[in-house]
Design an enzyme around this catalytic site. Structure first.
Site, PDB file in Angstrom:
ATOM      1  N   ILE A  23       0.682  -1.028   0.094  1.00 14.49           N
ATOM      2  CA  ILE A  23      -0.024  -0.093  -0.042  1.00 14.49           C
ATOM      3  C   ILE A  23       1.229   1.308   0.069  1.00 14.49           C
ATOM      4  CG2 ILE A  23      -2.337  -1.050   1.103  1.00 14.49           C
ATOM      5  CD1 ILE A  23      -0.901   0.031   3.605  1.00 14.49           C
ATOM      6  N   TYR A  61      -4.314 -12.375  16.721  1.00 16.05           N
ATOM      7  CA  TYR A  61      -3.385 -12.725  15.693  1.00 16.05           C
ATOM      8  C   TYR A  61      -3.324 -14.354  15.751  1.00 16.05           C
ATOM      9  CZ  TYR A  61       1.320 -13.043  13.346  1.00 16.05           C
ATOM     10  OH  TYR A  61       2.461 -13.637  12.589  1.00 16.05           O
TER      11      TYR A  61
HETATM   12  C1  AKB Z   1       5.130 -11.674  15.886  1.00 17.91           C
HETATM   13  O1  AKB Z   1       5.709 -11.554  16.922  1.00 17.91           O
HETATM   14  O2  AKB Z   1       4.030 -11.101  16.006  1.00 17.91           O
HETATM   15  C2  AKB Z   1       5.571 -12.292  14.924  1.00 17.91           C
HETATM   16  C3  AKB Z   1       5.377 -13.793  14.808  1.00 17.91           C
HETATM   17  C4  AKB Z   1       6.196 -14.619  15.715  1.00 17.91           C
HETATM   18  O3  AKB Z   1       4.523 -14.156  14.079  1.00 17.91           O
HETATM   19  N1  AKB Z   1       6.827 -12.011  14.636  1.00 17.91           N
END
Ligand code: AKB
Length: 316
Positions: free
Chosen positions: A35, A141
């Site tokens: 982007i 995440y």
């Molecule tokens: C994070 O720390 O979020 C990344 C990962 C380990 O996926 N570096």
């Protein structure tokens, strides 16, 4: 001949992956995209497109125009930033991936999407974490990473899309800084060791995590996309490992080169909690068996190389 599109090319992994892919497949066969309007040094000498992963129509246009057969999807909101903005994390990590999977189904390209040690959680066995095990992450995440692994499996099994991926450890590199991760301390420490001889660490001593040097991370991404598909049983979520350490072990290794180097601690509770929920050390035997994964760097060779490269870079 491969025609490759790299999405998220200006990030930590993308900025180095593009350079290596261009060496192997030819400058004009690798289109970098992001982007950002300003292109970092190293990728400005080849084709570049401004692309937002949420804009399917524009991505489709670029893929069709350039007859792309392989896409590397490196767009991600990382773990610590994700905790500050979970909705953004879901929208980018999963919304973007679904867009690419749908396009891959329609336009028939192969798709690399990295997963992460973040796909595991506190109930996962932390030592020699198996390839197939409990995955109940407690970060948004991690939720997007497990969902991504499953979505990629689904599109392969249901529609025959050639999806592949690895579970990356924290990546240590010296070209582009990581942004918003939990493992970022392991990069920052090298800059501070050279600049100040001292580093204040936001992850507690005794917290072990898998880490990997960038050349091995790049090798993993390219090797899995080159692997014989008939040998792949795990396709979208191979554990890949090369070293595991806590901040004290890394600091002791740096001290071998900078004897006066000192580390102290100012803990970031969000990152500490995330790190504590991730494995100490993964078992990567499935990747070794199914596509011949072998890392080249360990803690000692990575530290030596990082300090050499960064000392030159920071002198300029
Ligand atoms: C994070 O720390 O979020 C990344 C990962 C380990 O996926 N570096």
């Amino acid at each position: 001949m491969k025609k490759i599109l790299v999405m998220g090319a200006c990030g930590q992994i993308g900025s180095e992956l593009v350079v290596e892919l261009r060496k192997r497949y030819g400058r004009d066969n690798v289109i970098a995209s992001d982007i950002r309007t300003e292109v970092p040094q190293g990728i400005e000498d080849g084709p570049y497109e401004i692309l937002n992963i949420l804009d399917s129509d524009k991505i489709a246009e670029v893929i069709k125009q350039n007859e792309i057969d392989t896409v590397y999807n490196l767009v991600a909101v990382l773990s610590a930033v994700g905790e500050a903005n979970p909705k953004l994390s879901w929208d980018i990590n999963i919304g973007g991936l679904v867009n690419l999977l749908e396009l891959a189904r329609e336009l028939k390209f192969a798709l690399f999407t990295p997963s992460s040690i973040g796909a595991f959680g506190p109930e996962t066995p932390p030592d020699n974490t198996p390839q197939d095990t409990i995955q109940r992450p407690t970060t948004i995440y991690g939720v997007t990473k497990v969902s991504g692994e499953l979505l990629c499996d689904y599109y392969f099994n249901r529609f025959g899309v050639d999806t592949r991926g690895v579970r990356y450890p924290g990546i240590i590199s010296n070209v582009t800084l990581p942004g918003g991760g939990t493992t970022d301390y392991a990069v920052d420490i090298f800059y501070k060791a050279i600049e100040n001889g001292k580093f204040t660490c936001n992850i507690p001593a005794g917290t072990f995590m898998d880490m990997m040097y960038m050349p091995d991370a790049i090798k993993a991404a390219i090797d899995i996309m080159e692997a014989d598909p008939t040998k792949l049983k795990h396709r979208n979520c191979f554990n890949v490992a090369s070293m595991s350490f806590d901040p004290e072990i890394l600091a002791a290794e740096i001290k071998k080169h900078i004897p006066n180097f000192e580390i102290d601690y100012d803990i970031d509770e969000v990152r500490a909690k995330i790190a504590n929920s991730w494995p100490n050390k993964m078992d990567d035997s499935a990747a070794r068996e199914e596509w011949g994964w072998t890392p080249e760097y360990d803690l000692s060779s990575m530290t030596k190389d990082m300090l050499e490269v960064l000392s030159k870079k920071l002198q300029k």
